[in-house]
Design a protein around this motif. Structure first.
Motif, short mmCIF file in Angstrom:
data_model
loop_
_atom_site.label_atom_id
_atom_site.label_comp_id
_atom_site.label_asym_id
_atom_site.label_seq_id
_atom_site.Cartn_x
_atom_site.Cartn_y
_atom_site.Cartn_z
N THR A 9 18.01 7.30 -8.92
CA THR A 9 17.42 6.71 -7.72
C THR A 9 17.88 7.53 -6.52
O THR A 9 19.07 7.82 -6.38
CB THR A 9 17.87 5.24 -7.54
OG1 THR A 9 17.53 4.51 -8.72
CG2 THR A 9 17.19 4.61 -6.35
N PHE A 30 13.69 5.31 -3.93
CA PHE A 30 12.70 5.95 -4.78
C PHE A 30 13.27 6.10 -6.18
O PHE A 30 14.36 6.63 -6.35
CB PHE A 30 12.35 7.33 -4.20
CG PHE A 30 11.30 8.07 -4.97
CD1 PHE A 30 9.96 7.86 -4.72
CD2 PHE A 30 11.65 9.00 -5.92
CE1 PHE A 30 8.98 8.55 -5.41
CE2 PHE A 30 10.69 9.71 -6.62
CZ PHE A 30 9.35 9.48 -6.37
N LYS A 58 0.85 -1.19 0.00
CA LYS A 58 0.00 0.00 0.00
C LYS A 58 0.89 1.24 0.00
O LYS A 58 1.89 1.31 0.69
CB LYS A 58 -0.87 -0.02 1.26
CG LYS A 58 -1.78 1.17 1.39
CD LYS A 58 -2.60 1.06 2.66
CE LYS A 58 -3.27 2.38 2.92
NZ LYS A 58 -2.97 2.93 4.20
N ASN A 59 0.52 2.24 -0.80
CA ASN A 59 1.30 3.47 -0.86
C ASN A 59 1.01 4.33 0.35
O ASN A 59 0.03 5.06 0.38
CB ASN A 59 1.01 4.24 -2.15
CG ASN A 59 1.63 3.58 -3.35
OD1 ASN A 59 2.61 2.86 -3.22
ND2 ASN A 59 1.07 3.81 -4.50
N HIS A 70 9.14 6.27 -12.37
CA HIS A 70 7.68 6.15 -12.31
C HIS A 70 7.13 6.40 -10.91
O HIS A 70 6.09 5.87 -10.54
CB HIS A 70 7.22 4.79 -12.82
CG HIS A 70 7.72 4.47 -14.18
ND1 HIS A 70 7.35 5.19 -15.30
CD2 HIS A 70 8.60 3.52 -14.61
CE1 HIS A 70 7.97 4.68 -16.36
NE2 HIS A 70 8.73 3.68 -15.97
N ASN A 71 7.84 7.20 -10.13
CA ASN A 71 7.41 7.55 -8.77
C ASN A 71 7.12 6.32 -7.91
O ASN A 71 6.18 6.30 -7.13
CB ASN A 71 6.19 8.47 -8.81
CG ASN A 71 6.53 9.82 -9.37
OD1 ASN A 71 7.65 10.30 -9.22
ND2 ASN A 71 5.59 10.43 -10.04
N THR A 72 7.93 5.30 -8.06
CA THR A 72 7.77 4.11 -7.24
C THR A 72 8.83 4.11 -6.14
O THR A 72 9.92 4.65 -6.31
CB THR A 72 7.92 2.82 -8.07
OG1 THR A 72 9.20 2.81 -8.68
CG2 THR A 72 6.83 2.74 -9.13
N TYR A 73 8.48 3.51 -5.02
CA TYR A 73 9.44 3.41 -3.93
C TYR A 73 9.33 2.05 -3.26
O TYR A 73 8.34 1.35 -3.41
CB TYR A 73 9.26 4.53 -2.91
CG TYR A 73 7.97 4.48 -2.13
CD1 TYR A 73 7.89 3.76 -0.94
CD2 TYR A 73 6.84 5.16 -2.56
CE1 TYR A 73 6.71 3.71 -0.22
CE2 TYR A 73 5.67 5.13 -1.84
CZ TYR A 73 5.61 4.39 -0.67
OH TYR A 73 4.43 4.35 0.04
N HIS A 74 10.39 1.72 -2.55
CA HIS A 74 10.43 0.48 -1.79
C HIS A 74 11.02 0.77 -0.42
O HIS A 74 11.99 1.51 -0.30
CB HIS A 74 11.29 -0.57 -2.52
CG HIS A 74 11.37 -1.85 -1.79
ND1 HIS A 74 10.33 -2.76 -1.77
CD2 HIS A 74 12.35 -2.38 -1.04
CE1 HIS A 74 10.67 -3.79 -1.02
NE2 HIS A 74 11.90 -3.58 -0.57
N ASP A 82 3.27 9.72 -0.09
CA ASP A 82 3.06 10.40 -1.37
C ASP A 82 4.42 10.70 -2.00
O ASP A 82 5.35 11.13 -1.32
CB ASP A 82 2.29 11.70 -1.10
CG ASP A 82 1.89 12.42 -2.36
OD1 ASP A 82 2.79 12.75 -3.18
OD2 ASP A 82 0.69 12.67 -2.52
N SER A 83 4.53 10.47 -3.30
CA SER A 83 5.81 10.71 -3.98
C SER A 83 6.24 12.17 -3.89
O SER A 83 7.44 12.46 -3.81
CB SER A 83 5.74 10.26 -5.44
OG SER A 83 4.75 10.96 -6.13
#
Length: 90
Positions: free
Chosen positions: A43, A55, A2-3, A58-62, A6-7
């Motif tokens: 990154t 981060f 779940k995000n 595509h504004n994805t993070y882990h 916020d990016s």
């Protein structure tokens, strides 16, 4: 996952730490959060409270962490710095 973050918040906190953080051998440090990027800058990383946020495209993070408490502490610090960054804009 779940995000939870916020990016825009991630990027704002990263920028604020880069501008106002204290430089060390691994990046810039502010209020217990270290910010740095890889060599090509694609990154970015925020690290603190025994958690690493990566981060990228595509504004994805882990998030890498061991305990839920680490995540809670990190998000609290992130929110605090984000609030400071927003107040500084006003």
């Amino acid at each position: 996952m779940k995000n939870d973050i916020d990016s825009r918040q991630i990027l704002a906190v990263y920028e604020y730490i880069q501008q106002h953080g204290e430089a060390d051998e691994n990046g810039k440090l502010f209020e217990g959060i270290r910010a740095y990027s890889d060599l090509d800058g694609y990154t970015i990383y925020l690290e603190g409270s025994a958690l690493l946020l990566r981060f990228g495209f595509h504004n994805t993070y882990h998030l890498d962490y061991q305990h839920e408490k680490n995540k809670e502490d990190f998000i609290n610090k992130l929110n605090f710095i984000y609030q400071i960054a927003n107040e500084a804009k006003e």
